[in-house]
Design a protein around this motif. Structure first.
Motif, short mmCIF file in Angstrom:
data_model
loop_
_atom_site.label_atom_id
_atom_site.label_comp_id
_atom_site.label_asym_id
_atom_site.label_seq_id
_atom_site.Cartn_x
_atom_site.Cartn_y
_atom_site.Cartn_z
N GLY A 33 0.70 -1.13 -0.23
CA GLY A 33 0.17 -0.11 0.03
C GLY A 33 0.67 1.15 -0.09
O GLY A 33 2.05 1.36 -0.11
N SER A 34 0.13 2.26 0.24
CA SER A 34 0.76 3.52 0.14
C SER A 34 0.32 4.55 1.22
O SER A 34 -0.75 5.08 1.39
CB SER A 34 0.67 4.61 -1.29
N PRO A 35 1.39 4.95 2.26
CA PRO A 35 0.87 5.88 3.37
C PRO A 35 0.67 7.32 2.84
O PRO A 35 1.03 7.64 1.77
CB PRO A 35 2.34 5.94 4.02
N ASP A 36 -0.47 7.81 3.57
CA ASP A 36 -0.64 9.18 3.21
C ASP A 36 0.19 10.14 3.40
O ASP A 36 0.44 11.41 2.81
CB ASP A 36 -2.01 9.51 4.09
N GLN A 37 0.99 9.81 4.32
CA GLN A 37 2.35 10.91 4.78
C GLN A 37 3.50 10.36 4.25
O GLN A 37 4.00 9.21 4.20
CB GLN A 37 2.40 11.22 6.08
N GLN A 38 4.47 11.18 3.86
CA GLN A 38 5.98 11.08 3.35
C GLN A 38 6.67 10.63 4.57
O GLN A 38 7.61 9.92 4.61
CB GLN A 38 6.41 12.07 2.49
N SER A 39 6.30 11.23 5.83
CA SER A 39 6.97 11.03 7.12
C SER A 39 6.17 11.05 8.47
O SER A 39 5.23 11.91 7.99
CB SER A 39 8.01 11.83 7.12
#
Length: 297
Positions: free
Chosen positions: A172-178
């Motif tokens: 999947g892909s987190p909404d935040q980069q950090s």
């Protein structure tokens, strides 16, 4: 599984392997000798690795039963070390190996392999495990070469002054980069941990370092050193590590968690650091070009 039995008068004076074969008839003599050789046999709570040892009446024989397929030889050569000076050495721990001895095994652990290496270069000190990686995790492990170095790095670890960088693969892909997870951890079962209000403080920094084909590479920097910290904090974030089925990760060839690097300041201000490459299974689980392995930490 650990099996125990006591030596009776009839078995007193016989060889350890013969006595064990009589007491545990479900195992062949060859299997028992393998258990003894690999450090899974205790005689009255003392590790014994000599099959011909004579047993006495009343002594307790304990056998730690480990799957034969996990008996994989492990050794380190000088040219294979990730780092070495007069105080410390760092090795690459492959996934599937235990960091330290268990009730079932001595031989085939990183601890034992490092001790064998230290003996080969003339050192008398034992290998001291000052930090661990889970069996399914790969990457850097540092070992002190003597007591003073052990005290130094143990204190640095305790004070949070050893910088550790991990790489993990998640689906999947987190909404935040950090993001940062500040959530205490506690034991929820014999082999599992979880976020718990009455747990020990635990903090981890996360940063996305690459994405592709439904897989995200995440850099993790633990600010504390709790058991399973990165695994639990990623699962708590909604992104369990690929291969970490204990915490909800999808099945894979291995758990996709890798200790990429460690860095600390030694005696007289010397910066000590080591980095470990990823293995073929980890690379295969990531999309092509998901990150540059040589990227700065």
């Amino acid at each position: 599984m650990i099996l125990t039995a006591r030596v009776d008068a009839e078995l007193a004076g016989t060889r350890l392997d013969d006595a064990a074969k009589t007491l545990f008839p479900q195992y062949s003599k060859g299997e028992i000798r393998r258990i003894i050789d690999w450090g899974g046999c205790y005689l009255s709570q003392t590790l014994v690795r000599v099959a011909s040892r004579t047993v006495k009446e009343g002594e307790e024989i304990a056998l730690g039963i480990m799957e034969a397929e996990r008996c994989i030889e492990l050794a380190y050569k000088k040219e294979e070390l990730l780092y070495e000076d007069k105080d410390f050495l760092a090795v690459y721990k492959a996934a599937g190996f235990n960091s330290q001895r268990t009730p079932y095994q001595l031989k085939g652990t990183v601890e034992y392999a490092v001790e064998c290496y230290m003996k080969s270069i003339g050192l008398r000190d034992p290998s001291r495990v000052v930090h661990r990686l889970d069996r399914g995790t790969s990457g850097v492990m540092f070992f002190p070469k003597h007591k003073q170095a052990a005290t130094l790095i143990s204190n640095l670890l305790k004070d949070g002054k050893v910088q550790k960088t991990y790489w993990a693969l998640v689906a999947g892909s987190p909404d935040q980069q950090s993001w940062k997870v500040d959530a205490p951890l506690g034991k929820v079962s014999k082999f599992k941990y979880g976020v718990a209000l009455n747990g020990k403080p635990a903090r981890t920094l996360f940063r996305v370092v690459g994405e592709g084909a439904g897989v995200t590479a995440v850099e993790a920097k633990p600010l504390t050193g709790r058991t399973h910290q990165i695994r639990v904090h990623l699962a708590h974030s909604g992104f369990p590590i690929i291969g970490d089925e204990t915490y909800g990760g999808i099945p894979a060839a291995r758990m996709m968690l890798h200790c990429r690097g460690m860095r600390f300041t030694g005696a007289r201000g010397k910066v000590i650091e080591a980095f470990a490459p990823i293995d073929a299974d980890f690379r295969a689980a990531a999309a092509e070009g998901i990150w540059e392995e040589s990227a700065e930490q």
